[in-house]
Design an enzyme around this catalytic site. Sequence first.
Site, PDB file in Angstrom:
ATOM      1  N   CYS A 141      25.267 -12.800 -21.734  1.00 53.54           N
ATOM      2  CA  CYS A 141      25.866 -13.135 -20.427  1.00 53.54           C
ATOM      3  C   CYS A 141      27.122 -13.982 -20.582  1.00 53.54           C
ATOM      4  CB  CYS A 141      24.854 -13.858 -19.556  1.00 53.54           C
ATOM      5  SG  CYS A 141      23.308 -12.961 -19.376  1.00 53.54           S
ATOM      6  N   HIS A 183      28.221 -17.730 -14.066  1.00 55.39           N
ATOM      7  CA  HIS A 183      27.482 -16.499 -14.335  1.00 55.39           C
ATOM      8  C   HIS A 183      26.449 -16.308 -13.229  1.00 55.39           C
ATOM      9  CE1 HIS A 183      24.890 -13.560 -15.956  1.00 55.39           C
ATOM     10  NE2 HIS A 183      23.976 -14.392 -16.411  1.00 55.39           N
ATOM     11  N   ASN A 196      21.726  -9.644 -11.539  1.00 60.50           N
ATOM     12  CA  ASN A 196      22.320 -10.287 -12.727  1.00 60.50           C
ATOM     13  C   ASN A 196      22.802  -9.199 -13.675  1.00 60.50           C
ATOM     14  OD1 ASN A 196      22.664 -11.356 -15.326  1.00 60.50           O
ATOM     15  ND2 ASN A 196      21.063 -12.887 -15.081  1.00 60.50           N
TER      16      ASN A 196
HETATM   17  C1  COA Z   1      12.235 -15.823 -13.518  1.00 64.95           C
HETATM   18  C2  COA Z   1      11.942 -16.947 -12.524  1.00 64.95           C
HETATM   19  C3  COA Z   1      12.458 -16.544 -11.136  1.00 64.95           C
HETATM   20  C4  COA Z   1      10.435 -17.130 -12.462  1.00 64.95           C
HETATM   21  O1  COA Z   1      10.164 -18.225 -11.604  1.00 64.95           O
HETATM   22  P1  COA Z   1       9.212 -19.384 -12.091  1.00 64.95           P
HETATM   23  O2  COA Z   1       9.036 -20.299 -10.971  1.00 64.95           O
HETATM   24  O3  COA Z   1       9.753 -19.935 -13.371  1.00 64.95           O
HETATM   25  O4  COA Z   1       7.898 -18.550 -12.355  1.00 64.95           O
HETATM   26  P2  COA Z   1       6.679 -18.855 -13.311  1.00 64.95           P
HETATM   27  O5  COA Z   1       6.743 -17.910 -14.469  1.00 64.95           O
HETATM   28  O6  COA Z   1       6.549 -20.327 -13.610  1.00 64.95           O
HETATM   29  O7  COA Z   1       5.498 -18.445 -12.375  1.00 64.95           O
HETATM   30  C5  COA Z   1       5.240 -19.119 -11.134  1.00 64.95           C
HETATM   31  C6  COA Z   1       4.285 -18.295 -10.323  1.00 64.95           C
HETATM   32  O8  COA Z   1       4.946 -17.098  -9.857  1.00 64.95           O
HETATM   33  C7  COA Z   1       4.227 -15.954 -10.299  1.00 64.95           C
HETATM   34  N1  COA Z   1       5.212 -14.922 -10.625  1.00 64.95           N
HETATM   35  C8  COA Z   1       5.927 -14.773 -11.763  1.00 64.95           C
HETATM   36  N2  COA Z   1       6.737 -13.711 -11.654  1.00 64.95           N
HETATM   37  C9  COA Z   1       6.538 -13.204 -10.428  1.00 64.95           C
HETATM   38  C10 COA Z   1       7.099 -12.109  -9.750  1.00 64.95           C
HETATM   39  N3  COA Z   1       8.045 -11.338 -10.285  1.00 64.95           N
HETATM   40  N4  COA Z   1       6.661 -11.866  -8.493  1.00 64.95           N
HETATM   41  C11 COA Z   1       5.722 -12.624  -7.903  1.00 64.95           C
HETATM   42  N5  COA Z   1       5.155 -13.682  -8.520  1.00 64.95           N
HETATM   43  C12 COA Z   1       5.551 -13.952  -9.772  1.00 64.95           C
HETATM   44  C13 COA Z   1       3.436 -16.404 -11.502  1.00 64.95           C
HETATM   45  O9  COA Z   1       2.297 -15.601 -11.697  1.00 64.95           O
HETATM   46  C14 COA Z   1       3.081 -17.813 -11.109  1.00 64.95           C
HETATM   47  O10 COA Z   1       1.970 -17.781 -10.233  1.00 64.95           O
HETATM   48  P3  COA Z   1       0.868 -18.976 -10.216  1.00 64.95           P
HETATM   49  O11 COA Z   1       1.635 -20.206  -9.799  1.00 64.95           O
HETATM   50  O12 COA Z   1      -0.123 -18.525  -9.202  1.00 64.95           O
HETATM   51  O13 COA Z   1       0.353 -19.042 -11.620  1.00 64.95           O
HETATM   52  C15 COA Z   1      12.609 -18.279 -12.947  1.00 64.95           C
HETATM   53  O14 COA Z   1      12.016 -18.805 -14.110  1.00 64.95           O
HETATM   54  C16 COA Z   1      14.059 -18.133 -13.208  1.00 64.95           C
HETATM   55  O15 COA Z   1      14.812 -17.851 -12.304  1.00 64.95           O
HETATM   56  N6  COA Z   1      14.502 -18.359 -14.467  1.00 64.95           N
HETATM   57  C17 COA Z   1      15.872 -18.215 -14.853  1.00 64.95           C
HETATM   58  C18 COA Z   1      16.056 -16.794 -15.134  1.00 64.95           C
HETATM   59  C19 COA Z   1      17.477 -16.418 -15.230  1.00 64.95           C
HETATM   60  O16 COA Z   1      18.248 -16.654 -14.342  1.00 64.95           O
HETATM   61  N7  COA Z   1      17.806 -15.800 -16.326  1.00 64.95           N
HETATM   62  C20 COA Z   1      19.066 -15.292 -16.542  1.00 64.95           C
HETATM   63  C21 COA Z   1      19.771 -16.129 -17.525  1.00 64.95           C
HETATM   64  S1  COA Z   1      21.048 -15.177 -18.168  1.00 64.95           S
END
Ligand code: COA
Length: 337
Positions: free
Chosen positions: A122, A262, A293
Amino acid sequence: MSALAPAPGATHAAVLGIGAYRPERLVPNSEVVDAIDSSDEWIQQRSGIRTRRWAGPEESVQMMSVAASRIAIERAGLDARQIDCVIVATVSHLLQTPAVATAIAHELGTEQAAAFDISAACAGFCHGIAMASDLVRGGSARYVLVIGVERLTDILDLTDRGTAFIFADGAGAAVVGPSDTPGIAPVVWGSDGEQFDLIRQREDWRDVVGSDDRPGSGVMPHLVMQGNPVFRWASFAMAKIGQQALDRAGVSLDDLDVFVPHQANMRIIDAMARSMKLPEHVRIARDIADQGNTSAASIPLALDRMIEEGEARSGDTALLIAFGAGLAYAAQVITIP
Ligand SMILES: CC(C)(COP(=O)(O)OP(=O)(O)OC[C@H]1O[C@@H](n2cnc3c(N)ncnc32)[C@H](O)[C@@H]1OP(=O)(O)O)[C@@H](O)C(=O)NCCC(=O)NCCS
């Protein structure tokens, strides 16, 4: 010892034109949610994404790149024959060799421009802009075409809850050339290889597909991401890099007109803006809401939209910050062409 001829570089370099290509197919959250047991509401709340664009069979890395580049070259007021270097930032051209840049340079009609690909995920587009600026000022090239392009759907597992709703496809391009005044400030870039594993292609793809199929036979190691640590790193560490880029440019927050981070996730964009204490008047790119993204393509796509919609005007001062797998990052201040 013979004295060598000095390099005839330009005193300053600037971005002269920007172009974009967005795939035809718009994919709303409702088309993604079933395979990952998610909901439109969850995706919008966690990422800010409402829709994304996914490339069709005809919209290859090369095709999208050429389309974006033709616009950028025209807006720069140039002819493709004047481009003497083509840099393509991508992680989703599926062949290691030859570089897709050579085919793009040929299809555009350059006169055998130097052409190569770079892999900085990215952060790739901002790496390319930094290199282009140095090439122009160092005398290695006069007009450099920098392309950020991805067809991430080729390496996306549509059943992976952590990535399927985030990533998308598209291409953006910029022409960098000589200028009377500085239009690209020094880059602040680096890498944190200790966090190499946070976003990567799977190494255990044989176990996943249950056979010995290799890349090239239609099975590609797909992307995996540890979302939480990426989120924390991007939201806080990158705000400091943004401030350093402003310092290197000799620009204060009050001088800034446009912020183009980004387009990883809307919450990361908001957290960075808060951490950097961006003043109200700074216009912030939010292309992610309906583009997803697009990794290396996200910054030129977002820039192009802001210019098209009049949010970024010629002569404006813009801060670009790119970050992603590696973890690699690069930030610089540019003047909008
Ligand atoms: C990916 C992202 C949205 C996930 O959100 P998060 O809050 O970290 O999610 P977690 O993995 O901690 O999971 C939190 C909860 O959501 C749930 N969950 C995870 N993915 C899910 C999805 N796609 N849909 C619904 N629920 C989901 C999990 O099961 C968990 O449930 P629980 O609380 O009952 O156990 C977040 O981590 C994020 O935006 N990260 C940055 C990613 C990014 O921008 N990357 C690009 C960089 S180039």
